[in-house]
Design an enzyme around this catalytic site. Sequence first.
Site, PDB file in Angstrom:
ATOM      1  N   ASP A 196      35.278 -62.980-113.660  1.00 15.30           N
ATOM      2  CA  ASP A 196      35.162 -64.288-114.299  1.00 15.30           C
ATOM      3  C   ASP A 196      34.281 -64.235-115.543  1.00 15.30           C
ATOM      4  O   ASP A 196      33.311 -63.463-115.613  1.00 15.30           O
ATOM      5  CB  ASP A 196      34.565 -65.278-113.294  1.00 15.30           C
ATOM      6  CG  ASP A 196      34.506 -66.682-113.832  1.00 15.30           C
ATOM      7  OD1 ASP A 196      35.577 -67.265-114.082  1.00 15.30           O
ATOM      8  OD2 ASP A 196      33.390 -67.216-114.007  1.00 15.30           O
ATOM      9  N   GLU A 243      39.081 -62.110-117.042  1.00 18.18           N
ATOM     10  CA  GLU A 243      39.325 -63.451-117.578  1.00 18.18           C
ATOM     11  C   GLU A 243      38.587 -63.505-118.911  1.00 18.18           C
ATOM     12  O   GLU A 243      37.375 -63.678-118.964  1.00 18.18           O
ATOM     13  CB  GLU A 243      38.805 -64.526-116.623  1.00 18.18           C
ATOM     14  CG  GLU A 243      39.201 -65.929-117.041  1.00 18.18           C
ATOM     15  CD  GLU A 243      38.037 -66.857-117.298  1.00 18.18           C
ATOM     16  OE1 GLU A 243      38.265 -67.913-117.904  1.00 18.18           O
ATOM     17  OE2 GLU A 243      36.894 -66.526-116.922  1.00 18.18           O
TER      18      GLU A 243
END
Length: 648
Positions: free
Chosen positions: A315, A369
């Site tokens: 993330d 990401e």
Amino acid sequence: MNSVKTYTLFTDHDVYLFKEGRHYKLYDKFGAHSVEKEGAKGVYFSVWAPNAKKVSVIGNFNNWNHKDHILYPRWDESGIWEGFIEGLTWGTLYKYAIETARGEILEKSDPYALSWEQNRQAASLVSTTWYEWSDQEWMESRWRQNSLKAPLSVYEIHLGSWRRDENDPARFLNYREISKKLVPYVKEMGFTHVELMPVMEYPYDPSWGYQITGFYAATSRFGSPQDLMSLIDELHKNGIGVILDWVPSHFPGDANGLHRFDGSYLYEHEDPRKGFHPDWKSHIFNYGRNEVKSFLISNAMFWLDRYHADGLRVDAVTSMLHLDYSRNEGEWEPNIYGGNVNLEAKAFLQEFNTAVYKEFGDHIITIAEESSDFPMLTKPVHDGGVGFGMKWMMGWMHDTLDYFKEDFANRKYHHHKLTFASMYMYNENYMMPLSHDEVVHGKASLIYKMKGDEWQKFANLRTLYVYMFTHPGAKLLFMGDEFGQTGEWNFTQSLDWHLLNYPVHKGLQELVKELNHLYRTESAFYENQFDQSGFEWIEADDLENSVYVYLRKGEKRDDALMVVLNLAPRVLDYKIGIPAGTHWEAVFNSDDEKYSGSGVDPVILEEHYEEWMGHQKSMTLKLPPLAGIILRQKKDKKYKLHRIKHKR
């Protein structure tokens, strides 16, 4: 009298590697471990707190008294405190009472604890990750499912809101209860993998799990570590891979967490320009500190090792790599070369990817990401890349959703939003995400991003999915999007499964199921999904008609599929160029009545020996309105070209 006895699990080599930032299995050493010393059973505790004056273990076994069970500092200047407490067993609640250099007493949960309480105190539990796995067949062959030449269709899930207890909507389902519903559903829908939004322990539900305090603990909201393992086990036994969201980018400032762990900036960077995130009000790891790198890379290893995860989606990589991320001028300090790249974070990510791929090989995959154009994210570290297996294709997502929001009359002015991705789609190994981030914070659900009346909205979304599943790259779809969830995602309640009582929603779900089937069974869609030989535009510039035509190609010469997108709300007889010696048949139509389409049949009206669109032959195809059509190249070698006429 101190009730702690001397004991250690650390060798000199362990300590050396830890201090060098190259110990990648610290979970075997730090934390609370059930051991036996001189015939007595108990628990060994160890924690890193180099700037502490004193560290003791407090818990329900000593009335949380910090004077009774004081750990011993190691003699090697490692900053590790450790010791053995006789008589403790699994289930014991504990924390570390840390006396700082200033004389404060901080009560901290164990950074390596395997379980945490679900209350304000959030104490750690002496726990275990012992589990009798039965997924050996999957584990031995999963490299095939994680290969870049395999179909990868991911269903993104927030376990707290996928389904709730129907009789008590406020109650979370246990991991095992979720398993009974989730596994058959994902299998029936044809997704190859699930991606679980963070299952590591977190204190604040509205963070969705992205503000982690217990990096080694499966959140006890849904049960024990073994309950989560059981869910993963069942997914594996049904041929479904498991990707976990992993958050090495930041952590919250909860008093019992990592922030100022021993009274100093231990895990976070001391300089707020590098150590504090202005948007999330959280703290950023110090990637230049060796012990922190060991903590984080060991954490990645832990989930891949102990929980049999098949991949990690990392993330907020953009925030990690850019010193000026979400900062104004003067709020960040350039690197030694005067640039905005966080060189320590880049080096950490390179070390992380190198370590996990060395340990697990091609059995696992790492996914970034990342929303910028940071170069070479999915290129090998030895070639100067960052080493990820894949990267989210955020540009594709933004351009695609922007296009489908446009009025039909205006689409010709935005036509190349859908072709632009072909300019860069082979620069990296991309995964196309339609994730949870696109259906929150007033952005509207996917179905309500679409233009037009209800029929047109669903037709648009069906065609968007055809475009997504036939475009080069892996796929990711957030839960609820497969059946057209009408409201924005609400993490406090179950998805609106009752919508499947309506034909348009049921039809959309059937379409996603069929697209998954085609993606998994048609090799032309996945064999060359990261190779430019797998894609060819036939028509990319028909702005006036809002029509797109392209080929997807497998490794075999005659393995080809043609995709035709009609993104205008009218039926059109459309002439298409085709390669010499080929002939085609429609195998999929998003306008089919079984998907709640209008039922216009995409028949081939005529075939011609006329050169068209740069090809020696052509055919005229009836295009349904707002529809995606997939045609397969026929294999009949005896076929002879002839003119086909139909009444119009």
